[in-house]
Design a protein around this motif. Structure first.
Motif, PDB file in Angstrom:
ATOM      1  N   TYR A 168      -0.456  -3.328  -0.087  1.00  0.00           N
ATOM      2  CA  TYR A 168      -1.332  -2.774   0.643  1.00  0.00           C
ATOM      3  C   TYR A 168      -2.784  -3.149   0.423  1.00  0.00           C
ATOM      4  O   TYR A 168      -2.980  -3.031  -0.615  1.00  0.00           O
ATOM      5  N   ILE A 222       1.253  -3.628  12.030  1.00  0.00           N
ATOM      6  CA  ILE A 222       0.903  -2.869  10.805  1.00  0.00           C
ATOM      7  C   ILE A 222      -0.218  -3.872  10.031  1.00  0.00           C
ATOM      8  O   ILE A 222      -1.061  -3.289   9.673  1.00  0.00           O
ATOM      9  N   GLN A 227      -5.708  -3.012   2.584  1.00  0.00           N
ATOM     10  CA  GLN A 227      -6.765  -2.308   3.579  1.00  0.00           C
ATOM     11  C   GLN A 227      -5.856  -0.633   3.760  1.00  0.00           C
ATOM     12  O   GLN A 227      -4.799  -0.866   4.296  1.00  0.00           O
ATOM     13  N   GLY A 273       3.599   5.940  11.764  1.00  0.00           N
ATOM     14  CA  GLY A 273       3.300   4.462  12.120  1.00  0.00           C
ATOM     15  C   GLY A 273       1.560   4.267  11.670  1.00  0.00           C
ATOM     16  O   GLY A 273       1.372   3.145  11.908  1.00  0.00           O
ATOM     17  N   THR A 274       1.060   5.445  11.534  1.00  0.00           N
ATOM     18  CA  THR A 274      -0.601   5.225  11.299  1.00  0.00           C
ATOM     19  C   THR A 274      -0.626   5.141   9.740  1.00  0.00           C
ATOM     20  O   THR A 274      -1.916   5.144   9.455  1.00  0.00           O
ATOM     21  N   GLY A 275       0.389   5.417   9.032  1.00  0.00           N
ATOM     22  CA  GLY A 275       0.152   5.282   7.516  1.00  0.00           C
ATOM     23  C   GLY A 275      -0.202   6.632   6.989  1.00  0.00           C
ATOM     24  O   GLY A 275      -1.051   7.098   5.982  1.00  0.00           O
ATOM     25  N   LYS A 276       0.255   7.709   7.698  1.00  0.00           N
ATOM     26  CA  LYS A 276      -0.155   9.210   7.324  1.00  0.00           C
ATOM     27  C   LYS A 276       0.504   9.478   6.278  1.00  0.00           C
ATOM     28  O   LYS A 276      -0.034  10.418   5.418  1.00  0.00           O
ATOM     29  N   THR A 277       1.787   9.117   5.965  1.00  0.00           N
ATOM     30  CA  THR A 277       2.219   9.503   4.814  1.00  0.00           C
ATOM     31  C   THR A 277       1.644   9.140   3.434  1.00  0.00           C
ATOM     32  O   THR A 277       1.541   9.979   2.347  1.00  0.00           O
ATOM     33  N   GLN A 279      -5.884   6.806   6.542  1.00  0.00           N
ATOM     34  CA  GLN A 279      -6.175   7.035   4.979  1.00  0.00           C
ATOM     35  C   GLN A 279      -7.445   6.730   4.670  1.00  0.00           C
ATOM     36  O   GLN A 279      -8.096   7.779   3.659  1.00  0.00           O
TER      37      GLN A 279
HETATM   38  P1  AMP Z   1       3.927   6.054   8.146  1.00  0.00           P
HETATM   39  O1  AMP Z   1       2.888   6.129   9.261  1.00  0.00           O
HETATM   40  O2  AMP Z   1       3.317   6.877   6.874  1.00  0.00           O
HETATM   41  O3  AMP Z   1       5.284   6.255   8.416  1.00  0.00           O
HETATM   42  O4  AMP Z   1       3.515   4.553   7.814  1.00  0.00           O
HETATM   43  C1  AMP Z   1       3.998   3.538   8.582  1.00  0.00           C
HETATM   44  C2  AMP Z   1       4.163   2.068   7.755  1.00  0.00           C
HETATM   45  O5  AMP Z   1       3.095   1.790   7.359  1.00  0.00           O
HETATM   46  C3  AMP Z   1       5.190   2.377   6.561  1.00  0.00           C
HETATM   47  O6  AMP Z   1       6.077   1.178   6.618  1.00  0.00           O
HETATM   48  C4  AMP Z   1       4.063   2.139   5.454  1.00  0.00           C
HETATM   49  O7  AMP Z   1       4.827   1.383   4.365  1.00  0.00           O
HETATM   50  C5  AMP Z   1       3.152   1.308   5.955  1.00  0.00           C
HETATM   51  N1  AMP Z   1       1.608   1.224   5.565  1.00  0.00           N
HETATM   52  C6  AMP Z   1       1.064   2.362   5.194  1.00  0.00           C
HETATM   53  N2  AMP Z   1      -0.105   2.170   4.643  1.00  0.00           N
HETATM   54  C7  AMP Z   1      -0.421   1.116   4.703  1.00  0.00           C
HETATM   55  C8  AMP Z   1      -1.389   0.124   4.351  1.00  0.00           C
HETATM   56  N3  AMP Z   1      -2.592   0.603   4.093  1.00  0.00           N
HETATM   57  N4  AMP Z   1      -1.247  -1.215   4.542  1.00  0.00           N
HETATM   58  C9  AMP Z   1       0.077  -1.685   4.921  1.00  0.00           C
HETATM   59  N5  AMP Z   1       1.098  -0.940   5.322  1.00  0.00           N
HETATM   60  C10 AMP Z   1       0.960   0.373   5.216  1.00  0.00           C
END
Ligand code: AMP
Length: 411
Positions: free
Chosen positions: A24, A306, A26, A51-55, A31
């Motif tokens: 990762y 992504i 950026q 899909g936005t990286g919210k986790t 985030q």
């Molecule tokens: P989420 O919305 O949390 O389900 O995340 C979606 C996907 O994005 C997951 O597969 C994460 O591994 C990936 N991800 C989250 N943050 C980043 C980041 N900053 N850069 C690249 N991939 C990311």
């Protein structure tokens, strides 16, 4: 050594190391906005979908705060509780937190319905720093006193609107009511129906609202074109189009990493230099590809959705959707890479027969029909000889201000 953008958000070394391991580079918009707020101890209402990286947006600062607080949970106790509407999401969150937190030394457990409770009860005996749970089974185990909620200092409710759809909102309310009042709370939801607004009022204290809901509108300055083309003809079409120097700075989107690698390979065979950016590339390779593109040394960038999230490059003349996204909002994000800062741009989508449903979803979302500039399979189906792709490319249908030509169908 360059400073990681994640460290600028306030994240500490053990997390930075884990993020580097995941490639990762950026932070995603949610985030960038949420991590500093959570580190400051604020409550957050996050409007964001999966899909936005919210986790990572809630997981990274949560891990950091728990590691810094250095408390220990008592028997059956929980320091941070994460509620998920589904088993799949709960397992995904648990997995992500294990990955991000692998240098933090915190212990975690997951509690879900549909499987025996024995292993879950055993995992809770000594207490845990982080518990990810679906509401129904959690309430069962609380009632049986295998889980105690009186030490929870951090609460996260994920996908609150799905909790509502699945009939779990009352369970969530009961759980929230059993928690200590002095805590940090975060609520994430893709949409905000009334019941979720009420839940947010009940559980959050002076929350900061962070909204990264996808735009559903596309800029009028972007000309949108679709080319109906068989999957096996896409590579030829792309190569032909790229003979046109009007396609000066181009991002080509694919759905998968594998697809991106294939496109690069095919272009290289045709003597066209291209580089892909996606999650399997090393950080150095991605930074180099981005720099080359941004500074105009490379004309083409091939990207997955992504990987493209952080891309902010001016002067992109064309976006090519080599594969249509299966999530229609991604289309809006993709084509928004062109026509930035008041400029104009052209978005060209290649739609194979098996992608028709994706195109329909996209047209529904953007509330317009996308202009067809080529229709090879349809012409063939009508028993007419298809216009060779090469001729379309020669007609240069992807130039601005030639709408007559642009609307021409296979003759
Ligand atoms: P989420 O919305 O949390 O389900 O995340 C979606 C996907 O994005 C997951 O597969 C994460 O591994 C990936 N991800 C989250 N943050 C980043 C980041 N900053 N850069 C690249 N991939 C990311």
């Amino acid at each position: 050594m360059t400073i990681s953008p994640f460290s600028a958000l306030g994240l500490a070394e053990p997390l930075l190391r884990a993020l580097a391991g995941e490639n990762y580079t950026q932070p995603t918009p949610i985030q960038a906005q949420t991590i500093p707020l959570i580190l400051q101890g604020r409550d957050v209402l996050g409007i964001a979908q999966t899909g936005t990286g919210k986790t990572a947006a809630f997981g990274l600062p949560l891990l950091q705060r728990l590691a810094q607080e250095r408390k220990r949970p008592g028997p059956a106790g929980v320091r941070a509780l994460i509620l998920s509407p589904t088993r799949e999401l709960a397992l995904q969150i648990h997995q992500s937190l294990k990955t991000y937190g692998r240098h933090c030394g915190l212990n975690m457990a997951v509690i879900l319905g549909g499987v025996g409770q024995g292993a879950q009860v055993a995992a809770m005996r000594q207490g845990v720093d982080i518990l990810v749970a679906t509401p129904g089974r959690l309430l069962d185990l609380v009632t049986q006193r295998h889980v105690r909620l009186d030490q929870v200092s951090h609460l996260i409710v994920d996908e609150a609107d799905r909790m509502l759809d699945m009939g779990f909102i009352r369970d969530v309310r009961r759980i929230v009511a059993a928690l200590p009042k002095a805590r940090q709370s975060l609520l994430f939801s893709a949409t905000m129906p009334d019941d979720v607004v009420h839940l947010a009022h009940e559980m959050l204290k002076q929350p900061v609202r962070v909204d990264v809901a996808p735009p559903t509108m596309t800029a009028d300055r972007i000309e949108q074109r679709v080319f109906h083309v068989a999957a096996q003809d896409k590579r030829r079409l792309l190569v032909d189009l790229l003979h046109d120097p009007a396609l000066a700075r181009v991002i080509v989107f694919t759905r998968t990493k594998h697809g991106a690698n294939k496109v690069v390979e095919n272009l290289e065979k045709a003597g066209i230099a291209a580089e892909a950016i996606h999650g399997n590339k090393s950080q150095n390779a991605r930074v180099r590809a981005m720099d080359n593109f941004r500074e105009g040394r490379a004309r083409l960038l091939v990207a997955t959705d992504i990987a493209a999230r952080g891309i902010d490059v001016d002067g992109i003349t064309h976006v090519v959707n080599y594969e249509l996204p299966n999530v229609p909002e991604s289309y809006v994000h993709r084509i928004g890479r062109t026509a930035r800062a008041g400029a104009e741009g052209i978005a060209i989508s290649f739609c194979a027969p098996e992608e028709q449903a994706y195109l329909r979803d996209i047209e529904k979302l953007v509330k317009r029909k996308i202009t067809v500039v080529g229709e090879e399979p349809a012409a063939a189906a009508r028993g007419k000889a298809p216009t060779p792709i090469r001729d379309y490319a020669k007609k240069r249908p992807f130039h601005r201000g030639r709408r007559g030509n642009n609307n021409r169908r296979a003759a």
